[in-house]
Enzyme design. Structure first.
Site, PDB file in Angstrom:
ATOM      1  N   HIS A 139       0.821  -1.220   0.000  1.00 52.27           N
ATOM      2  CA  HIS A 139       0.000   0.000   0.000  1.00 52.27           C
ATOM      3  C   HIS A 139       0.850   1.264   0.000  1.00 52.27           C
ATOM      4  O   HIS A 139       0.466   2.282   0.571  1.00 52.27           O
ATOM      5  CB  HIS A 139      -0.980   0.024   1.197  1.00 52.27           C
ATOM      6  CG  HIS A 139      -1.687  -1.277   1.387  1.00 52.27           C
ATOM      7  ND1 HIS A 139      -2.472  -1.837   0.398  1.00 52.27           N
ATOM      8  CD2 HIS A 139      -1.701  -2.147   2.412  1.00 52.27           C
ATOM      9  CE1 HIS A 139      -2.937  -3.003   0.831  1.00 52.27           C
ATOM     10  NE2 HIS A 139      -2.482  -3.210   2.035  1.00 52.27           N
ATOM     11  N   ARG A 140       2.008   1.185  -0.589  1.00 52.68           N
ATOM     12  CA  ARG A 140       2.906   2.348  -0.702  1.00 52.68           C
ATOM     13  C   ARG A 140       3.362   2.900   0.641  1.00 52.68           C
ATOM     14  O   ARG A 140       3.847   4.023   0.723  1.00 52.68           O
ATOM     15  CB  ARG A 140       2.261   3.465  -1.533  1.00 52.68           C
ATOM     16  CG  ARG A 140       1.959   3.030  -2.952  1.00 52.68           C
ATOM     17  CD  ARG A 140       1.829   4.172  -3.916  1.00 52.68           C
ATOM     18  NE  ARG A 140       1.859   3.672  -5.282  1.00 52.68           N
ATOM     19  CZ  ARG A 140       2.960   3.547  -6.013  1.00 52.68           C
ATOM     20  NH1 ARG A 140       4.120   3.914  -5.532  1.00 52.68           N
ATOM     21  NH2 ARG A 140       2.906   3.091  -7.247  1.00 52.68           N
TER      22      ARG A 140
END
Ligand SMILES: Cc1cc2nc3c(=O)[nH]c(=O)nc-3n(C[C@H](O)[C@H](O)[C@H](O)COP(=O)(O)O)c2cc1C
Length: 192
Positions: free
Chosen positions: A170-171
């Site tokens: 999710h970055r």
């Protein structure tokens, strides 16, 4: 979790050697003119430790000339298989002649001959010119050890900042930044 960036580098480097299909020792090295015009290229890491990260090249190359007038560099390792990068920044010094000689002596004879034949970063009219220069160097040193060309040398980047980046879902990537302090290293987390 270690708070010594050089130990952390060793651990990641060992994992990269096991995981990468080639060139785990490849790093981009960025240099700049005194006016701040940057240039970047890949070289191979040939030694590292608390004193710094060492690569070898020709001092008359573009990078060599930029380092002579502006002895600062940034290094970047990108280990794709691990989805990690390490950034290193710091001042640069030339290694001693004895250190450069010792490393040059470990290179294969063809690379030693190539180092004599290449005026790195200087244009040559044709590939054949380079091959002719290799032949000339080969006959010049026939029957003897190939000495280190005088302008072929090593540079050591003395780390002042080292950042470890690793991919997270999710970055939410993790970034650990170490900056050199009087008596060791300060550590902080950066946000993605
Ligand atoms: C995987 C890889 C490793 C390389 N290793 C070196 C090296 O250790 N030393 C070097 O001088 N050039 C190395 N090169 C070539 C450099 O990228 C570059 O072309 C050359 O040093 C001239 O750069 P300059 O004109 O910016 O000084 C390597 C290139 C690649 C793709």
């Amino acid at each position: 979790m270690t708070d010594d960036p050089l130990a952390l580098f060793d651990a990641w480097y060992a994992e990269a050697k096991a995981a990468e299909i080639n060139d785990p020792d490849a790093m981009s090295v960025a240099t700049a003119t005194p006016e701040g015009r940057p240039s970047v290229r890949i070289v191979l890491l040939k030694g590292h430790g608390p004193e710094g990260f060492v690569f070898y090249t020709n001092a008359d190359s573009r990078k060599g000339e930029e380092l002579a007038s502006n002895p600062q560099a940034a290094l970047l390792f990108h280990w794709k298989a691990l989805r990690r990068q390490v950034r290193v920044e710091g001042a640069v010094e030339e290694v001693s002649a004895a250190e450069a000689d010792a490393y040059f002596a470990t290179r294969g004879r063809d690379s030693q001959i190539g180092a004599w034949a290449s005026d790195q970063s200087r244009p040559l009219d044709r590939r054949e010119t380079f091959e002719a220069r290799c032949d000339e160097a080969r006959s010049r040193f026939e029957g003897s050890d190939v000495p280190r060309p005088p302008r072929w040398t090593g540079f050591r980047v003395k780390p002042e900042r080292i950042e470890f980046w690793s991919d997270r879902p999710h970055r939410l990537h993790e970034r650990r930044l170490f900056t050199r302090s009087e008596d060791g290293w300060d550590e902080g987390l950066l946000y993605p």
